[in-house]
Design an enzyme around this catalytic site. Structure first.
Site, PDB file in Angstrom:
ATOM      1  N   ARG A  26     -20.229 -25.384  17.728  1.00 51.87           N
ATOM      2  CA  ARG A  26     -20.634 -23.994  17.483  1.00 51.87           C
ATOM      3  C   ARG A  26     -20.885 -23.713  16.000  1.00 51.87           C
ATOM      4  O   ARG A  26     -20.663 -22.598  15.531  1.00 51.87           O
ATOM      5  CB  ARG A  26     -19.586 -23.010  18.019  1.00 51.87           C
ATOM      6  N   ARG A  30     -21.798 -16.857  15.076  1.00 54.93           N
ATOM      7  CA  ARG A  30     -21.552 -15.520  14.512  1.00 54.93           C
ATOM      8  C   ARG A  30     -20.726 -15.493  13.239  1.00 54.93           C
ATOM      9  O   ARG A  30     -20.690 -14.480  12.567  1.00 54.93           O
ATOM     10  CB  ARG A  30     -20.908 -14.632  15.574  1.00 54.93           C
ATOM     11  N   ARG A  39     -30.081 -13.392  14.787  1.00 54.52           N
ATOM     12  CA  ARG A  39     -29.697 -12.971  16.144  1.00 54.52           C
ATOM     13  C   ARG A  39     -30.157 -11.538  16.407  1.00 54.52           C
ATOM     14  O   ARG A  39     -30.640 -11.229  17.483  1.00 54.52           O
ATOM     15  CB  ARG A  39     -28.181 -13.094  16.259  1.00 54.52           C
ATOM     16  N   ASP A  76     -27.783 -23.124  24.979  1.00 54.33           N
ATOM     17  CA  ASP A  76     -26.526 -22.829  25.657  1.00 54.33           C
ATOM     18  C   ASP A  76     -26.449 -23.667  26.921  1.00 54.33           C
ATOM     19  O   ASP A  76     -27.485 -24.058  27.478  1.00 54.33           O
ATOM     20  CB  ASP A  76     -26.423 -21.344  26.011  1.00 54.33           C
ATOM     21  N   TYR A 151     -19.025 -21.220  36.148  1.00 50.78           N
ATOM     22  CA  TYR A 151     -19.723 -19.956  35.857  1.00 50.78           C
ATOM     23  C   TYR A 151     -20.622 -19.546  37.019  1.00 50.78           C
ATOM     24  O   TYR A 151     -20.750 -18.368  37.343  1.00 50.78           O
ATOM     25  CB  TYR A 151     -20.555 -20.084  34.572  1.00 50.78           C
TER      26      TYR A 151
HETATM   27  O1  CP3 Z   1     -23.884 -24.493  17.254  1.00 47.51           O
HETATM   28  C1  CP3 Z   1     -23.754 -24.975  18.394  1.00 47.51           C
HETATM   29  O2  CP3 Z   1     -22.703 -25.537  18.782  1.00 47.51           O
HETATM   30  C2  CP3 Z   1     -24.941 -24.965  19.340  1.00 47.51           C
HETATM   31  C3  CP3 Z   1     -25.030 -23.878  20.222  1.00 47.51           C
HETATM   32  C4  CP3 Z   1     -24.109 -23.668  21.415  1.00 47.51           C
HETATM   33  C5  CP3 Z   1     -23.891 -22.372  21.940  1.00 47.51           C
HETATM   34  N1  CP3 Z   1     -23.186 -22.499  23.110  1.00 47.51           N
HETATM   35  C6  CP3 Z   1     -24.396 -21.127  21.350  1.00 47.51           C
HETATM   36  C7  CP3 Z   1     -23.784 -19.841  21.737  1.00 47.51           C
HETATM   37  C8  CP3 Z   1     -23.446 -24.567  22.249  1.00 47.51           C
HETATM   38  C9  CP3 Z   1     -23.299 -26.090  22.107  1.00 47.51           C
HETATM   39  C10 CP3 Z   1     -22.875 -23.815  23.320  1.00 47.51           C
HETATM   40  C11 CP3 Z   1     -22.127 -24.427  24.431  1.00 47.51           C
HETATM   41  C12 CP3 Z   1     -21.434 -23.565  25.401  1.00 47.51           C
HETATM   42  N2  CP3 Z   1     -21.859 -22.354  25.908  1.00 47.51           N
HETATM   43  C13 CP3 Z   1     -20.236 -23.919  26.047  1.00 47.51           C
HETATM   44  C14 CP3 Z   1     -19.491 -25.223  25.861  1.00 47.51           C
HETATM   45  C15 CP3 Z   1     -18.725 -25.245  24.590  1.00 47.51           C
HETATM   46  C16 CP3 Z   1     -17.583 -24.295  24.539  1.00 47.51           C
HETATM   47  O3  CP3 Z   1     -17.587 -23.468  23.590  1.00 47.51           O
HETATM   48  O4  CP3 Z   1     -16.680 -24.403  25.367  1.00 47.51           O
HETATM   49  C17 CP3 Z   1     -19.900 -22.859  26.917  1.00 47.51           C
HETATM   50  C18 CP3 Z   1     -18.679 -22.794  27.811  1.00 47.51           C
HETATM   51  C19 CP3 Z   1     -20.933 -21.885  26.821  1.00 47.51           C
HETATM   52  C20 CP3 Z   1     -21.066 -20.618  27.587  1.00 47.51           C
HETATM   53  C21 CP3 Z   1     -21.073 -19.437  26.710  1.00 47.51           C
HETATM   54  N3  CP3 Z   1     -22.098 -19.094  25.850  1.00 47.51           N
HETATM   55  C22 CP3 Z   1     -20.066 -18.454  26.583  1.00 47.51           C
HETATM   56  C23 CP3 Z   1     -18.757 -18.459  27.336  1.00 47.51           C
HETATM   57  C24 CP3 Z   1     -20.520 -17.525  25.637  1.00 47.51           C
HETATM   58  C25 CP3 Z   1     -19.850 -16.225  25.263  1.00 47.51           C
HETATM   59  C26 CP3 Z   1     -18.692 -16.427  24.362  1.00 47.51           C
HETATM   60  C27 CP3 Z   1     -19.134 -16.394  22.940  1.00 47.51           C
HETATM   61  O5  CP3 Z   1     -18.745 -17.291  22.179  1.00 47.51           O
HETATM   62  O6  CP3 Z   1     -19.821 -15.418  22.598  1.00 47.51           O
HETATM   63  C28 CP3 Z   1     -21.779 -17.960  25.160  1.00 47.51           C
HETATM   64  C29 CP3 Z   1     -22.610 -17.312  24.128  1.00 47.51           C
HETATM   65  C30 CP3 Z   1     -23.007 -18.122  22.957  1.00 47.51           C
HETATM   66  N4  CP3 Z   1     -23.467 -19.411  23.003  1.00 47.51           N
HETATM   67  C31 CP3 Z   1     -23.034 -17.685  21.600  1.00 47.51           C
HETATM   68  C32 CP3 Z   1     -23.523 -18.755  20.840  1.00 47.51           C
HETATM   69  C33 CP3 Z   1     -23.776 -18.779  19.351  1.00 47.51           C
HETATM   70  C34 CP3 Z   1     -22.654 -16.295  21.105  1.00 47.51           C
HETATM   71  C35 CP3 Z   1     -23.606 -15.272  21.624  1.00 47.51           C
HETATM   72  C36 CP3 Z   1     -24.265 -14.408  20.566  1.00 47.51           C
HETATM   73  O7  CP3 Z   1     -24.515 -14.829  19.437  1.00 47.51           O
HETATM   74  O8  CP3 Z   1     -24.565 -13.266  20.917  1.00 47.51           O
END
Ligand code: CP3
Length: 343
Positions: A26, A30, A39, A76, A151
């Site tokens: 990640r 944010r 974003r 994602d 999910y």
């Molecule tokens: O920088 C990186 O790592 C690449 C981008 C990346 C994102 N999600 C961007 C993201 C990666 C590799 C993921 C993987 C992901 N997504 C996982 C597996 C890794 C983990 O963290 O367990 C999972 C379970 C998800 C599903 C997901 N996506 C959730 C549960 C959420 C909401 C929680 C949160 O952190 O906000 C997301 C949203 C998400 N994916 C964001 C980002 C940057 C935040 C959303 C935003 O910016 O509005």
């Protein structure tokens, strides 16, 4: 220059690189003000994922700021259910949501052509490989079938994945069908990312830790092994990192059974056990993301313990899970410097 100028590929081939290469799960997110700015321009989160100009920009932001050894494609894991028409939405403050799937829904799943839907993501990969510094490894990724299925069944995130566990006990045939379908689609998605320029790929099984031994074998090990077998049958020598968060002792034979080149470790894995796992091949991890939020000696001691225990073997330095929004970007500078021996 050749691809082996990319340190992470050396580690994935079992070599010890000193100091170890580093990237953070990640790392585009944010906690970075420049991410929040892009974003805000994108509209929805999925628009950000599907707009190559913006997805390339946010992928590159942490590379420019910190010079990480790997860039991870910005996307994602839930683009796969989105490609399967599950009506995926990311609403502010609610996390991801989609239409929950049931037995009939699994029977009726329209697989169609997910790679056409995902074409903008593949375009992002192509542009990234062209724009990244030569020495930066480009990582593609997808979710593991179990984690994506949790999910799809609940329709949203839950703390313990009770809906998916219950569904799997009640409807074992339908559940197995869903996992196999996700494994096959995800394998072709990873192959497409590799063809577009990804040097290696990571499979995120973020919810592996809620399963018992037998279920871990059936829902995590078997589908991930099926994916890696399929990817390698299509692209021999493809490099794969498998991250089964929370799997603890069940990681013992995970590398051998799945065929992963490196296994990701979360911060609950004792370093003594990590040393054992490293004797069999590369590992990635495992600093507690809260140590990066705390900073100072809490962060420094955590880093030093990992380097001391694991620095003399094949290691990709990373966190034990994603960096959180409250982390101070200045602490990440200190983290990278310390891993690289600069302070
Ligand atoms: O920088 C990186 O790592 C690449 C981008 C990346 C994102 N999600 C961007 C993201 C990666 C590799 C993921 C993987 C992901 N997504 C996982 C597996 C890794 C983990 O963290 O367990 C999972 C379970 C998800 C599903 C997901 N996506 C959730 C549960 C959420 C909401 C929680 C949160 O952190 O906000 C997301 C949203 C998400 N994916 C964001 C980002 C940057 C935040 C959303 C935003 O910016 O509005």
């Amino acid at each position: 220059m050749s691809a082996s100028d990319r340190k992470i590929l050396d580690v994935l081939n079992g070599k010890t690189v000193s100091p170890p290469p580093i990237w953070l799960m990640r790392q585009a997110g944010r906690y970075l003000p420049e991410y929040r700015e892009t974003r805000a321009k994108a509209g929805s989160f999925l628009d950000l994922c599907y707009t190559p100009d913006l997805a390339v920009e946010v992928t590159l932001q942490p590379i420019r700021r910190y010079g990480f050894d790997a860039a991870i494609l910005f996307s994602d894991i839930l683009v796969i259910p989105d490609a399967l028409n599950r009506n995926v939405r990311f609403t502010e403050g609610h996390g991801p949501q989609m239409d929950p799937i049931d037995v009939d829904g699994i029977e009726a799943l329209e697989v169609g052509d997910p790679l056409t839907h995902l074409a903008p993501v593949l375009e992002t990969v192509r542009r990234l490989r062209a724009e990244l510094p030569h020495e930066t490894t480009l990582l593609g990724f997808c979710g593991a079938p179990w984690t994506v299925a949790t999910y799809m069944i609940a329709g949203h995130g839950t703390p313990d994945q009770a809906p998916a566990r219950l569904f799997a006990y009640r409807h074992p045939k339908a559940f197995e069908k869903l996992l196999d379908l996700l494994a096959d689609i995800s394998a072709s998605y990873l192959v497409a990312q590799i063809d577009a320029g990804a040097d290696a790929v990571q499979i995120f099984d973020s919810w592996a830790g809620v399963l018992g031994e037998e279920e871990f074998e059936r829902f995590c090990v078997r589908p991930v092994a099926r994916m890696i077998r399929s990817v390698r049958a299509q692209r021999p020598g493809a490099k794969v990192i498998a991250f089964a968060k929370g799997a603890g002792l069940l990681l013992k034979d995970y590398r051998r059974k799945t065929g992963a080149d490196a296994i990701g470790l979360d911060w609950t894995i004792p370093l003594s056990f990590a040393v054992e796992l490293q004797k069999e091949g590369a590992i990635q991890g495992n600093l507690d993301p809260m140590r990066v939020v705390a900073g100072g000696s809490a962060m420094e001691e955590g880093i030093d313990a990992i380097l001391h225990a694991l620095g003399n073997g094949p290691l990709i330095f990373n966190l034990g899970h994603g960096i959180t929004p409250q982390a101070d970007p200045a602490n990440v500078t200190r983290l990278v410097d310390r891993v690289r021996g600069k302070r």
